[in-house]
Design an enzyme around this catalytic site. Structure first.
Site, short mmCIF file in Angstrom:
data_model
loop_
_atom_site.label_atom_id
_atom_site.label_comp_id
_atom_site.label_asym_id
_atom_site.label_seq_id
_atom_site.Cartn_x
_atom_site.Cartn_y
_atom_site.Cartn_z
N LEU A 10 -13.55 7.78 -6.15
CA LEU A 10 -12.53 8.73 -6.62
C LEU A 10 -11.16 8.06 -6.58
CD1 LEU A 10 -12.30 12.47 -6.30
CD2 LEU A 10 -10.29 11.18 -5.58
N GLY A 13 -4.17 9.46 -9.57
CA GLY A 13 -3.10 8.95 -10.46
C GLY A 13 -3.60 8.06 -11.58
N CYS A 14 -4.55 8.58 -12.38
CA CYS A 14 -5.18 7.74 -13.43
C CYS A 14 -4.61 7.98 -14.83
CB CYS A 14 -6.69 7.95 -13.44
SG CYS A 14 -7.49 7.42 -11.93
N SER A 15 -3.48 8.67 -14.95
CA SER A 15 -2.95 8.93 -16.29
C SER A 15 -2.33 7.67 -16.90
CB SER A 15 -1.92 10.05 -16.26
OG SER A 15 -0.77 9.63 -15.56
N SER A 144 2.30 -1.72 -1.29
CA SER A 144 3.26 -2.52 -2.07
C SER A 144 3.76 -3.63 -1.17
CB SER A 144 4.43 -1.62 -2.47
OG SER A 144 5.53 -2.38 -2.92
N TYR A 157 11.97 4.40 -1.13
CA TYR A 157 10.63 4.03 -1.60
C TYR A 157 9.97 3.12 -0.55
CZ TYR A 157 6.96 1.78 -4.38
OH TYR A 157 5.76 1.30 -4.82
N LYS A 161 6.48 3.62 1.82
CA LYS A 161 5.33 2.69 1.86
C LYS A 161 5.15 2.14 3.30
CE LYS A 161 3.99 2.76 -2.55
NZ LYS A 161 2.69 3.26 -2.98
N1 LIG Z 1 4.43 -0.99 -10.79
C1 LIG Z 1 4.78 -1.64 -9.71
O1 LIG Z 1 5.63 -2.55 -9.77
C2 LIG Z 1 4.12 -1.36 -8.41
C3 LIG Z 1 3.47 -0.18 -8.15
N2 LIG Z 1 2.90 0.04 -6.92
C4 LIG Z 1 2.20 1.28 -6.61
O2 LIG Z 1 1.11 1.42 -7.50
C5 LIG Z 1 0.77 2.79 -7.66
C6 LIG Z 1 0.59 3.11 -9.13
O3 LIG Z 1 1.81 2.91 -9.80
P1 LIG Z 1 1.91 2.37 -11.31
O4 LIG Z 1 0.60 2.37 -11.96
O5 LIG Z 1 2.70 1.13 -11.26
O6 LIG Z 1 2.88 3.49 -11.94
P2 LIG Z 1 2.64 4.62 -13.04
O7 LIG Z 1 3.91 5.39 -13.05
O8 LIG Z 1 2.14 4.03 -14.30
O9 LIG Z 1 1.46 5.50 -12.41
C7 LIG Z 1 1.67 6.37 -11.35
C8 LIG Z 1 0.56 7.41 -11.37
O10 LIG Z 1 0.73 8.28 -10.25
C9 LIG Z 1 0.62 9.60 -10.74
N3 LIG Z 1 1.24 10.61 -9.89
C10 LIG Z 1 2.54 10.77 -9.55
N4 LIG Z 1 2.67 11.86 -8.77
C11 LIG Z 1 1.43 12.41 -8.63
C12 LIG Z 1 0.92 13.53 -7.95
N5 LIG Z 1 1.71 14.37 -7.27
N6 LIG Z 1 -0.42 13.76 -8.01
C13 LIG Z 1 -1.24 12.96 -8.69
N7 LIG Z 1 -0.81 11.89 -9.39
C14 LIG Z 1 0.51 11.61 -9.34
C15 LIG Z 1 1.25 9.56 -12.12
O11 LIG Z 1 0.90 10.73 -12.84
P3 LIG Z 1 1.86 11.44 -13.93
O12 LIG Z 1 1.61 10.72 -15.20
O13 LIG Z 1 1.38 12.84 -13.94
O14 LIG Z 1 3.26 11.29 -13.43
C16 LIG Z 1 0.60 8.28 -12.63
O15 LIG Z 1 -0.70 8.52 -13.06
C17 LIG Z 1 1.90 3.58 -6.96
O16 LIG Z 1 1.45 4.01 -5.69
C18 LIG Z 1 3.01 2.55 -6.81
O17 LIG Z 1 3.83 2.84 -5.70
C19 LIG Z 1 2.92 -0.90 -5.94
C20 LIG Z 1 3.54 -2.10 -6.14
C21 LIG Z 1 4.21 -2.41 -7.38
C1 LIG Z 2 16.42 -8.57 -5.84
C2 LIG Z 2 15.72 -9.37 -4.79
C3 LIG Z 2 14.37 -9.26 -4.55
C4 LIG Z 2 13.65 -8.23 -5.34
C5 LIG Z 2 12.41 -7.86 -5.35
C6 LIG Z 2 11.84 -6.84 -6.19
C7 LIG Z 2 12.62 -6.31 -7.33
C8 LIG Z 2 10.59 -6.40 -5.91
C9 LIG Z 2 9.94 -5.34 -6.58
C10 LIG Z 2 8.78 -4.86 -6.09
C11 LIG Z 2 8.15 -3.67 -6.58
C12 LIG Z 2 8.56 -3.07 -7.86
C13 LIG Z 2 7.23 -3.07 -5.80
C14 LIG Z 2 6.62 -1.81 -6.06
O1 LIG Z 2 6.02 -1.23 -5.19
C15 LIG Z 2 13.69 -10.16 -3.55
C16 LIG Z 2 12.52 -10.89 -4.15
C17 LIG Z 2 13.23 -9.36 -2.36
C18 LIG Z 2 14.61 -11.27 -3.04
C19 LIG Z 2 15.98 -10.82 -2.82
C20 LIG Z 2 16.58 -10.30 -4.05
#
Ligand SMILES: NC(=O)C1=CN([C@@H]2O[C@H](COP(=O)(O)OP(=O)(O)OC[C@H]3O[C@@H](n4cnc5c(N)ncnc54)[C@H](OP(=O)(O)O)[C@@H]3O)[C@@H](O)[C@H]2O)C=CC1
Ligand SMILES: CC1=C(/C=C/C(C)=C/C=C/C(C)=C/C=O)C(C)(C)CCC1
Length: 314
Positions: A10, A13-15, A144, A157, A161
């Protein structure tokens, strides 16, 4: 319905993004080892997933509504799963939040914690008792790199996490006694709607109550660096889905799983110096003193990893 021998997975957040890609990757497993229950809070958004799933939709992949912020929705969803039997729970749903804290209301901050932290806790509380009874299961959490290392202007954020990392690190020990595994996936930047939504939010930002210097550091120093980092180090949802599949298929799954090796040195800094000085000073210098240098480094990195240059060097 799942065949005997198939694992019920299961995913929340799969949209879109990572959740969508994990669902499709597992449902398309060549050996048909998974029965995937892909969930989303608004089924009107199902088309992208259904299209990506193609002919496995209705076979190895089914859909259920689930809002991780609602106790009732979570309970109803799990009650709709046959015998409430879930072998692998993938907590993926999450939201981002970026900007100077002075301009973010406590309400907005709570929404992030409600989704990223309490959403995961709610899911684990609902699924774990059945896993405990069966003495088997695997809980995967999409954390993350920001669950391990703070990043400037991502304060809330990051905190959400970190909270989840702390919760899971504590839970993992108890769960092991019940033969239940817990794994964190820790991606750096990934190109999904997460990035698009954050940039849209930033474009609308008005910065009430924020002084001019902080606005300048955010807009003119942080944002350009962040865009560079996304471009140079950004992974695809496919990369994260592959990594997640590897984790759930491992005979001894790791607790922590960084998906991007380029981040290993960044995360290692905090363990190299327990006073925290090394990481705080390094990030300060990277951002405020070596910003332009970082831009060049990221451009080189982007060139080294882009396929056009690779093709030219072969
Ligand atoms: N993209 C990135 O750089 C990174 C992302 N992550 C993590 O990865 C995960 C997925 O993100 P990502 O695919 O990038 O982003 P998206 O925005 O593409 O996907 C996020 C998903 O979470 C869903 N969601 C949000 N709120 C709820 C809720 N209350 N109940 C059920 N579903 C919900 C969204 O649904 P809806 O369409 O309805 O909003 C969507 O399907 C997150 O936990 C994010 O923190 C971690 C590291 C980096
Ligand atoms: C600006 C900046 C940084 C930015 C990192 C970023 C932008 C990371 C994004 C991560 C994401 C989007 C995670 C989602 O969960 C570093 C590398 C720390 C080095 C110092 C300066």
């Amino acid at each position: 319905m799942a065949n005997s021998g198939q694992k019920v997975v299961l995913i929340t957040g799969c949209s879109s993004g990572i959740g969508l890609r994990i669902a499709v990757t597992l449902a398309k497993d060549e050996k048909k080892r998974y029965h995937v229950i892909a969930t989303m809070r608004d089924l009107k958004k199902k088309n992208k997933l259904v299209e990506a799933a193609g002919d496995v939709y209705g076979k190895t992949l089914m859909l259920l509504p689930l809002d991780v912020c609602s106790d009732e929705s979570v309970k109803q969803c799990i009650n709709n799963v046959k015998d409430r039997h879930i072998d692998i729970l993938i907590n993926n749903a999450g939201v981002g939040l970026l900007g100077p804290v002075e301009s973010i209301s406590i309400e907005e901050m709570k929404r992030v914690f409600e989704t990223n932290f309490f959403g995961v806790v709610r899911m684990i509380k609902e699924v774990m008792p059945d896993m405990k009874k069966r003495r088997s299961g695997h809980i995967v959490v999409m954390s993350s790199v920001m669950g391990l290392q703070g990043v400037v202007f991502n304060d809330v954020y990051t905190a959400s996490k970190f909270a989840m990392e702390g919760f899971c690190e504590s839970m993992a020990v108890q769960l092991m006694k019940f033969n239940i595994r817990l794994s964190m996936i820790e991606p750096g930047p990934v190109h999904t709607e997460f990035e698009t939504k954050m940039m849209e939010d930033v474009a609308k930002m008005e910065y009430p109550g924020v002084d001019a210097d902080t606005v300048r550091y955010f807009k003119d120093v942080y944002l350009p660096s962040s865009i560079d980092i996304f471009e140079a180090m950004g992974q695809t949802p496919e990369d994260i889905a592959k990594c997640t599949k590897k984790v759930i298929e491992s005979s001894s799954p790791r607790f922590r799983n960084l998906t991007n090796s380029l981040y290993t040195p960044i995360v290692a800094l905090k363990y190299a110096d327990e006073t925290g000085g090394l990481s705080v000073n390094t990030f300060y210098n990277l951002l405020f003193n070596f910003g332009p240098l970082m831009h060049i480094t990221m451009s080189i990195l982007k060139c080294l990893t882009c396929s056009c240059l690779r093709r030219r060097t072969i």
